[in-house]
Design a protein around this motif. Structure first.
Motif, mmCIF file in Angstrom:
data_model
loop_
_atom_site.group_PDB
_atom_site.id
_atom_site.type_symbol
_atom_site.label_atom_id
_atom_site.label_comp_id
_atom_site.label_asym_id
_atom_site.label_seq_id
_atom_site.Cartn_x
_atom_site.Cartn_y
_atom_site.Cartn_z
ATOM 1 N N ILE A 37 -70.585 -65.624 -9.116
ATOM 2 C CA ILE A 37 -70.940 -66.842 -8.892
ATOM 3 C C ILE A 37 -71.861 -66.931 -7.753
ATOM 4 O O ILE A 37 -71.283 -67.144 -6.665
ATOM 5 N N PHE A 38 -73.122 -67.415 -7.969
ATOM 6 C CA PHE A 38 -73.843 -67.645 -6.830
ATOM 7 C C PHE A 38 -73.699 -68.893 -5.911
ATOM 8 O O PHE A 38 -73.976 -69.820 -6.800
ATOM 9 N N LEU A 39 -73.518 -68.918 -4.824
ATOM 10 C CA LEU A 39 -73.235 -70.130 -4.042
ATOM 11 C C LEU A 39 -74.106 -69.740 -2.784
ATOM 12 O O LEU A 39 -73.654 -68.780 -1.883
ATOM 13 N N ASP A 40 -75.162 -70.341 -2.460
ATOM 14 C CA ASP A 40 -75.852 -69.979 -1.164
ATOM 15 C C ASP A 40 -75.427 -70.955 -0.028
ATOM 16 O O ASP A 40 -75.248 -72.033 -0.064
ATOM 17 N N THR A 41 -74.849 -70.295 0.831
ATOM 18 C CA THR A 41 -74.263 -71.044 1.930
ATOM 19 C C THR A 41 -75.233 -70.867 3.440
ATOM 20 O O THR A 41 -74.768 -71.311 4.249
ATOM 21 N N ALA A 42 -76.303 -70.390 3.292
ATOM 22 C CA ALA A 42 -77.447 -70.332 4.367
ATOM 23 C C ALA A 42 -77.864 -71.769 4.403
ATOM 24 O O ALA A 42 -78.148 -72.275 3.440
ATOM 25 N N LYS A 43 -78.316 -72.040 5.727
ATOM 26 C CA LYS A 43 -79.109 -73.317 5.997
ATOM 27 C C LYS A 43 -80.382 -72.876 5.750
ATOM 28 O O LYS A 43 -80.800 -71.926 6.157
ATOM 29 N N ILE A 44 -81.288 -73.827 5.000
ATOM 30 C CA ILE A 44 -82.543 -73.668 4.535
ATOM 31 C C ILE A 44 -83.410 -74.665 5.614
ATOM 32 O O ILE A 44 -82.825 -75.915 5.848
ATOM 33 N N ALA A 45 -84.404 -74.424 6.281
ATOM 34 C CA ALA A 45 -85.008 -75.235 7.484
ATOM 35 C C ALA A 45 -85.506 -76.227 6.702
ATOM 36 O O ALA A 45 -86.155 -76.077 5.288
ATOM 37 N N ALA A 46 -85.731 -77.520 7.213
ATOM 38 C CA ALA A 46 -86.368 -78.570 6.719
ATOM 39 C C ALA A 46 -87.860 -78.300 6.237
ATOM 40 O O ALA A 46 -88.516 -77.640 7.146
ATOM 41 N N GLY A 47 -88.457 -78.653 5.277
ATOM 42 C CA GLY A 47 -89.756 -78.442 4.901
ATOM 43 C C GLY A 47 -90.055 -77.107 4.307
ATOM 44 O O GLY A 47 -90.951 -76.700 3.731
ATOM 45 N N ALA A 48 -89.109 -76.226 4.340
ATOM 46 C CA ALA A 48 -89.332 -75.115 3.760
ATOM 47 C C ALA A 48 -89.063 -74.943 2.177
ATOM 48 O O ALA A 48 -88.379 -75.747 1.534
ATOM 49 N N GLY A 49 -89.832 -74.111 1.369
ATOM 50 C CA GLY A 49 -89.583 -73.950 0.051
ATOM 51 C C GLY A 49 -88.534 -73.085 -0.328
ATOM 52 O O GLY A 49 -87.595 -72.643 0.687
#
Length: 182
Positions: free
Chosen positions: A41-53
């Motif tokens: 079960i994939f759960l992304d817990t990394a922070k994605i920078a604002a405005g990034a794709g």
């Protein structure tokens, strides 16, 4: 075709606790412990920078996931990243493998074809635009509404049915009829 991930959980960062709770509950399903666990079960817990794709890891995980479990809340309905994940998944796998799990807000599908797409969801709306509307071959949301899908209801006012909601998600993941023993 086998998939490395049974499911990808898409959620807004404001709902991290609910996403982690859902993953843990799904992974504790005894009957499917080999197919449904924290590794599948994939759960992304990394922070994605604002405005990034969407980064390469997310895109690859969406491609390698058999299902998309969508955690529906007013926050996820407003999230550009959740919308991108849904559009990307639909473009690869279609709409049939998306499992909506409502945790708060109101699930509202459009009545008929609207004259234009709204830029912001209505008050209390918990279904992201990419779930409610079809996408074209380029992955862009278009004005044609999607078929209204069923959803698992995890809202607080329905807590007594939480077990049924979890069973309905597991049944959808494994093609079982609701009520089969899991």
């Amino acid at each position: 075709m086998g998939f490395p991930y049974k499911a990808f959980i898409s959620y807004s960062r404001e709902n991290t606790d609910q996403a982690q709770w859902l993953r843990k509950r799904l992974a504790s399903t005894e009957r499917f412990k080999n197919e449904l666990n924290e590794k599948t079960i994939f759960l992304d817990t990394a922070k994605i920078a604002a405005g990034a794709g969407l980064d390469e890891i997310i895109v690859a995980a969406l491609q390698e996931s058999e299902f998309l479990i969508l955690l529906c809340t007013p926050e996820s309905a407003k999230s550009a990243y959740v919308d991108l994940e849904i559009r990307n998944f639909k473009n690869i796998h279609g709409n049939e493998r998306i499992i909506a799990c409502v945790f708060s807000g109101e699930p509202k599908f459009p009545d008929g074809t609207p004259k234009r797409l709204e830029h912001a969801p209505g008050k209390g709306q918990c279904l992201p635009r990419a779930l409610r509307f079809k996408i074209n071959a380029k992955g862009e949301t278009i004005i044609d509404p999607e078929e209204q899908s069923v959803f698992a209801d995890f809202r607080k006012e329905n807590r007594e049915n939480e077990g049924n909601a979890l069973v309905s998600v597991v049944c959808a993941l494994f093609g079982l009829d609701f009520g089969e023993e899991i």
